[in-house]
Each structure stands twice: as structure tokens, then as C-alpha cells.
Design a protein around this motif. Structure first.
Motif, short mmCIF file in Angstrom:
data_model
loop_
_atom_site.label_atom_id
_atom_site.label_comp_id
_atom_site.label_asym_id
_atom_site.label_seq_id
_atom_site.Cartn_x
_atom_site.Cartn_y
_atom_site.Cartn_z
N PHE A 146 -6.71 -5.60 5.27
CA PHE A 146 -6.50 -4.27 4.81
C PHE A 146 -7.60 -3.37 5.19
O PHE A 146 -7.66 -2.07 5.15
CB PHE A 146 -5.88 -3.77 3.65
N VAL A 153 -6.20 1.61 -5.05
CA VAL A 153 -7.32 0.73 -4.74
C VAL A 153 -8.67 1.35 -5.10
O VAL A 153 -9.87 1.04 -4.43
CB VAL A 153 -7.28 0.07 -3.53
N TRP A 205 -6.81 -10.26 1.37
CA TRP A 205 -6.21 -8.83 1.25
C TRP A 205 -7.50 -7.96 1.88
O TRP A 205 -6.94 -7.14 2.88
CB TRP A 205 -6.14 -8.37 -0.08
N TYR A 223 -3.28 -0.74 -7.32
CA TYR A 223 -2.43 0.24 -6.71
C TYR A 223 -1.98 1.16 -7.46
O TYR A 223 -1.50 1.20 -8.81
CB TYR A 223 -1.09 -0.57 -6.21
N TRP A 246 -8.02 5.53 5.03
CA TRP A 246 -7.11 5.69 4.00
C TRP A 246 -6.72 7.23 3.74
O TRP A 246 -7.80 7.85 3.20
CB TRP A 246 -6.72 4.83 2.89
C1 BEZ Z 1 -1.55 0.24 -0.18
O1 BEZ Z 1 -1.63 0.93 -1.07
O2 BEZ Z 1 -0.27 -0.26 0.28
C2 BEZ Z 1 -2.52 -0.01 0.53
C3 BEZ Z 1 -4.05 0.61 0.34
C4 BEZ Z 1 -4.71 0.20 1.30
C5 BEZ Z 1 -4.84 -0.84 2.08
C6 BEZ Z 1 -3.85 -1.24 2.16
C7 BEZ Z 1 -2.55 -0.83 1.43
#
Ligand code: BEZ
Length: 256
Positions: free
Chosen positions: A206, A140, A202, A245, A164
Motif C-alpha cells: 500500500f 493510518v 502491508w 485504521y 491518500w
Molecule cells: C485503508 O484505509 O484501507 C488504506 C489506507 C491506506 C492504504 C491502504 C489502505
């Protein structure tokens, strides 16, 4: 490898997750091929979320325990009739109980990886395996850049808000090996992922740790600015948002 101090936990809503992130366990399904679960095996699902993959493992004949730090997720997984427990993945309490520990899209929320690895090692039987997928280095990136840029304009340093952990292969391999594991297999790969809903959902689901940096009455303005920043990078001409991702997958073995 040193662990960083714990940040405020993400506030999870199972309903929000179901609406904006139902694709997460779906995309993790082929991680089950790495796990190769066998009927009768005792498996810990670390960060089980709402329990979709936990249920798959149970259907395959495994005896599964799901744990998650979020009470809301534990309740949602419990509604599927699964054995679940609320527990921080950085403070596991199990000893020599599991044939395998499985984790999909949860480890990147645990900013003390050495504590996770130590607990998983202790939880496994000798010869047991730790199979997981998490966001890897570069995950991300466009979203992180947009959050940093926009919050910077608001006079807020986003670096200190980051909840993260997105390691590269060298860092995560070193962490597993320092914890006593033998790394059998590891892969870092890009997985651009089309969202079923808008990027706003999203971000709300998140990126709460960043959005909470401004008073609640300013959240919508902040969100709109982040979305404007992201649009040229993540929005397709069709209107679909595609999240950048990057996944890190691994299998690590606890030696006998
Ligand atoms: C993920 O890579 O799954 C992810 C990354 C940041 C926030 C939420 C999910």
C-alpha cells in the motif's frame, strides 16, 4: 472543494493484494447492510479490486458492474466471471444507469473527490444511492508519521508523495452536497485491524508511492527503518501487527 492534481497511480498486484490485504473486502462486508441491495438492482462497484464484494452482490441477485483503475485487479475480478471494466473512478462515463453505486476501501485512492462525486451523481438514476466506506481523518496516522519521519531523515519531504485522501465528515459531507447529494447517514469510527501477515507486506502493498522515493537498491533499508519506527506503536506483545485504521462510512441519495 478544490481537487488536487492526480499523482502517479499505485502499482497494484492482485497477488500481493491477495496475500497481504485479503481482510479488506472481508471487513467491508457489513457495508452491504448499509447498501441493502435488492435482487434485480443494477449496481456499480466503484473500485472493485479483485471482485470479492462484487461477487457477493451478484450472488444476492443484483446485476453488478465492477470497475477498477488497475488492469491487474480487473483481470482478477474477471476470473470470478464478473462483468468488469477498467476505468478511473475520477472519470466515470455512465449516465442514469444505476440504482446504487457502492464503494469499499477505494475512494481514499482518488485524490480528486469532486470528480468522483460528479461522476457518481451522473451514473445514478434519480433516487439512486451512493454507499461507501473509505479511510477517514486520522487513518493510518502512525504509519503516515513513521513514513514522514524516516523519509525526512533521508532528506525527502513525504508530504508531496501522499497518494491518500482521508477526509473528515465535514469535508466529505460538503463534497457530496456540493455535488447535489443529500447525505442520509455518515459515521467516522476507529477500526484497529490485526494483520494476518507482517507490516512489511502491508507497506509493500500500500505504501509504494512513498517507498518509490528512494532508488530501488535502498528500498529494503528504508522499509526496515520505517518498521523500527512503527514497532512501539503498532506491534502487540504477541507479535501481531495492528494497523490504526479509521473508517468513514456514508449513504448519500441523488434526489428525484
Ligand atoms: C485503508 O484505509 O484501507 C488504506 C489506507 C491506506 C492504504 C491502504 C489502505
Amino acid at each position: 472543494m478544490g481537487d488536487s492534481p492526480a499523482l502517479e497511480p499505485q502499482d497494484w498486484s492482485a497477488q500481493c493484494y491477495a496475500e497481504h490485504a485479503a481482510f479488506v473486502p472481508d471487513l467491508g462486508r457489513d457495508l452491504l447492510d448499509w447498501l441493502q441491495p435488492q435482487p434485480g438492482e443494477r449496481i456499480l462497484d466503484l473500485g472493485c479490486g479483485d471482485g470479492l464484494l462484487t461477487q457477493c452482490l451478484q450472488t444476492l441477485g443484483c446485476s453488478v458492474l465492477g470497475i477498477d483503475a488497475s488492469p491487474d485487479m480487473v483481470t482478477a475480478a474477471g476470473r470470478r466471471g464478473l462483468q468488469v471494466q477498467q476505468m478511473d473512478g475520477q472519470a466515470l462515463t455512465f449516465v442514469g444507469e444505476f440504482d446504487a453505486v457502492f464503494s469499499n476501501a477505494a475512494l481514499h485512492w482518488m485524490t480528486r473527490p469532486a470528480a468522483v462525486v460528479e461522476g457518481v451523481w451522473r451514473a445514478l438514476k434519480p433516487g439512486g444511492r451512493f454507499v461507501g466506506e473509505l479511510g477517514g481523518a486520522g487513518n493510518v496516522a502512525a504509519i503516515q508519521t513513521a513514513l514522514h519521519t524516516v523519509l525526512g531523515r533521508w532528506g525527502i519531504a513525504a508530504a508531496g508523495l501522499n497518494p491518500w485522501f482521508f477526509p473528515n465528515t465535514e469535508t466529505y459531507r460538503a463534497c457530496l452536497e456540493a455535488g447535489g447529494f443529500r447525505v442520509d447517514r455518515m459515521q467516522l469510527f476507529e477500526r484497529p485491524t490485526p494483520l494476518p501477515t507482517h507490516i512489511r507486506g502491508w507497506l509493500q502493498t500500500f505504501a509504494g508511492a512513498f517507498l518509490a522515493a528512494v532508488p530501488v537498491e535502498h528500498t529494503e533499508v528504508l522499509l526496515t527503518e520505517v518498521i523500527t519506527e512503527l514497532e512501539p506503536h503498532l506491534r502487540q506483545p504477541s507479535g501481531t501487527w495492528v494497523v490504526d485504521y479509521v473508517r468513514l462510512r456514508f449513504t448519500a441519495i441523488k434526489p428525484r
